[in-house]
Design a protein around this motif. Sequence first.
Motif, mmCIF file in Angstrom:
data_model
loop_
_atom_site.group_PDB
_atom_site.id
_atom_site.type_symbol
_atom_site.label_atom_id
_atom_site.label_comp_id
_atom_site.label_asym_id
_atom_site.label_seq_id
_atom_site.Cartn_x
_atom_site.Cartn_y
_atom_site.Cartn_z
ATOM 1 N N LEU A 31 0.808 -1.219 0.000
ATOM 2 C CA LEU A 31 0.000 0.000 0.000
ATOM 3 C C LEU A 31 0.843 1.273 0.000
ATOM 4 O O LEU A 31 0.298 2.376 0.079
ATOM 5 C CB LEU A 31 -0.946 -0.004 1.208
ATOM 6 C CG LEU A 31 -2.029 -1.079 1.191
ATOM 7 C CD1 LEU A 31 -2.844 -1.035 2.483
ATOM 8 C CD2 LEU A 31 -2.933 -0.933 -0.013
ATOM 9 N N LEU A 32 2.157 1.130 -0.106
ATOM 10 C CA LEU A 32 3.058 2.288 -0.111
ATOM 11 C C LEU A 32 2.687 3.251 -1.235
ATOM 12 O O LEU A 32 2.505 2.841 -2.376
ATOM 13 C CB LEU A 32 4.502 1.827 -0.268
ATOM 14 C CG LEU A 32 5.583 2.897 -0.146
ATOM 15 C CD1 LEU A 32 5.556 3.508 1.252
ATOM 16 C CD2 LEU A 32 6.949 2.307 -0.421
ATOM 17 N N SER A 55 2.410 6.664 5.018
ATOM 18 C CA SER A 55 1.974 7.945 5.574
ATOM 19 C C SER A 55 0.783 7.788 6.511
ATOM 20 O O SER A 55 0.292 8.774 7.050
ATOM 21 C CB SER A 55 1.610 8.911 4.432
ATOM 22 O OG SER A 55 0.563 8.372 3.648
ATOM 23 N N TYR A 56 0.337 6.555 6.700
ATOM 24 C CA TYR A 56 -0.789 6.286 7.593
ATOM 25 C C TYR A 56 -0.630 4.881 8.177
ATOM 26 O O TYR A 56 0.054 4.040 7.600
ATOM 27 C CB TYR A 56 -2.127 6.428 6.854
ATOM 28 C CG TYR A 56 -2.267 5.544 5.631
ATOM 29 C CD1 TYR A 56 -2.776 4.253 5.745
ATOM 30 C CD2 TYR A 56 -1.887 5.995 4.371
ATOM 31 C CE1 TYR A 56 -2.906 3.434 4.641
ATOM 32 C CE2 TYR A 56 -2.021 5.180 3.253
ATOM 33 C CZ TYR A 56 -2.528 3.910 3.389
ATOM 34 O OH TYR A 56 -2.665 3.098 2.294
ATOM 35 N N PRO A 57 -1.270 4.586 9.316
ATOM 36 C CA PRO A 57 -1.175 3.251 9.930
ATOM 37 C C PRO A 57 -2.040 2.226 9.203
ATOM 38 O O PRO A 57 -2.968 2.579 8.473
ATOM 39 C CB PRO A 57 -1.670 3.475 11.357
ATOM 40 C CG PRO A 57 -2.510 4.696 11.293
ATOM 41 C CD PRO A 57 -1.988 5.535 10.166
ATOM 42 N N LEU A 58 -1.721 0.950 9.425
ATOM 43 C CA LEU A 58 -2.424 -0.158 8.777
ATOM 44 C C LEU A 58 -3.041 -1.109 9.792
ATOM 45 O O LEU A 58 -2.538 -1.250 10.900
ATOM 46 C CB LEU A 58 -1.443 -0.983 7.931
ATOM 47 C CG LEU A 58 -0.740 -0.312 6.776
ATOM 48 C CD1 LEU A 58 0.210 -1.299 6.099
ATOM 49 C CD2 LEU A 58 -1.724 0.252 5.780
ATOM 50 N N ASP A 59 -4.098 -1.784 9.365
ATOM 51 C CA ASP A 59 -4.602 -2.980 10.031
ATOM 52 C C ASP A 59 -4.068 -4.147 9.203
ATOM 53 O O ASP A 59 -4.172 -4.135 7.967
ATOM 54 C CB ASP A 59 -6.135 -3.016 10.049
ATOM 55 C CG ASP A 59 -6.741 -1.978 10.977
ATOM 56 O OD1 ASP A 59 -6.050 -1.525 11.908
ATOM 57 O OD2 ASP A 59 -7.916 -1.621 10.758
ATOM 58 N N ALA A 94 -5.982 0.245 5.280
ATOM 59 C CA ALA A 94 -5.749 1.437 6.085
ATOM 60 C C ALA A 94 -6.438 1.233 7.436
ATOM 61 O O ALA A 94 -7.558 0.721 7.496
ATOM 62 C CB ALA A 94 -6.310 2.669 5.382
ATOM 63 N N ALA A 95 -5.752 1.585 8.514
ATOM 64 C CA ALA A 95 -6.320 1.409 9.853
ATOM 65 C C ALA A 95 -7.614 2.204 9.976
ATOM 66 O O ALA A 95 -7.708 3.345 9.521
ATOM 67 C CB ALA A 95 -5.316 1.851 10.905
#
Length: 118
Positions: A31-32, A55-59, A94-95
């Motif tokens: 997802l980069l 640039s954002y957290p993941l689940d 995306a989280a």
Amino acid sequence: MPFARFCIDERPGELLQAEVLSSWPQRLKGLLGSQPSVKSVVLTRCASIHTIGMSYPLDVAFVGELGEVLEVYRHLEPGEVVGCHGASCVFERAACGSPWLSVGEHLWICSISADGCR
């Protein structure tokens, strides 16, 4: 790109939809460079992931070869490296606060589209 739907034994009628990333370059990128609104992905033949450069957290959910969810990370921050012994694929999104996979659940492929049509 292929797109797949997965059924969850413990949640009848609920589907998990994900774009299938199977090549080395696809799995390395994951997802980069995407936006948090991106759809879920599944990285095949994968037992570890990184969030370096995100640039954002993941689940994240690591799944074994029989479809069993082995390990789950919620809100995995950028800059992390995680893995799971015995995993054969990894689901990422995306989280967010909505329900996600849980350890012990079982997945199986309901349908797959080779041309990416949903």
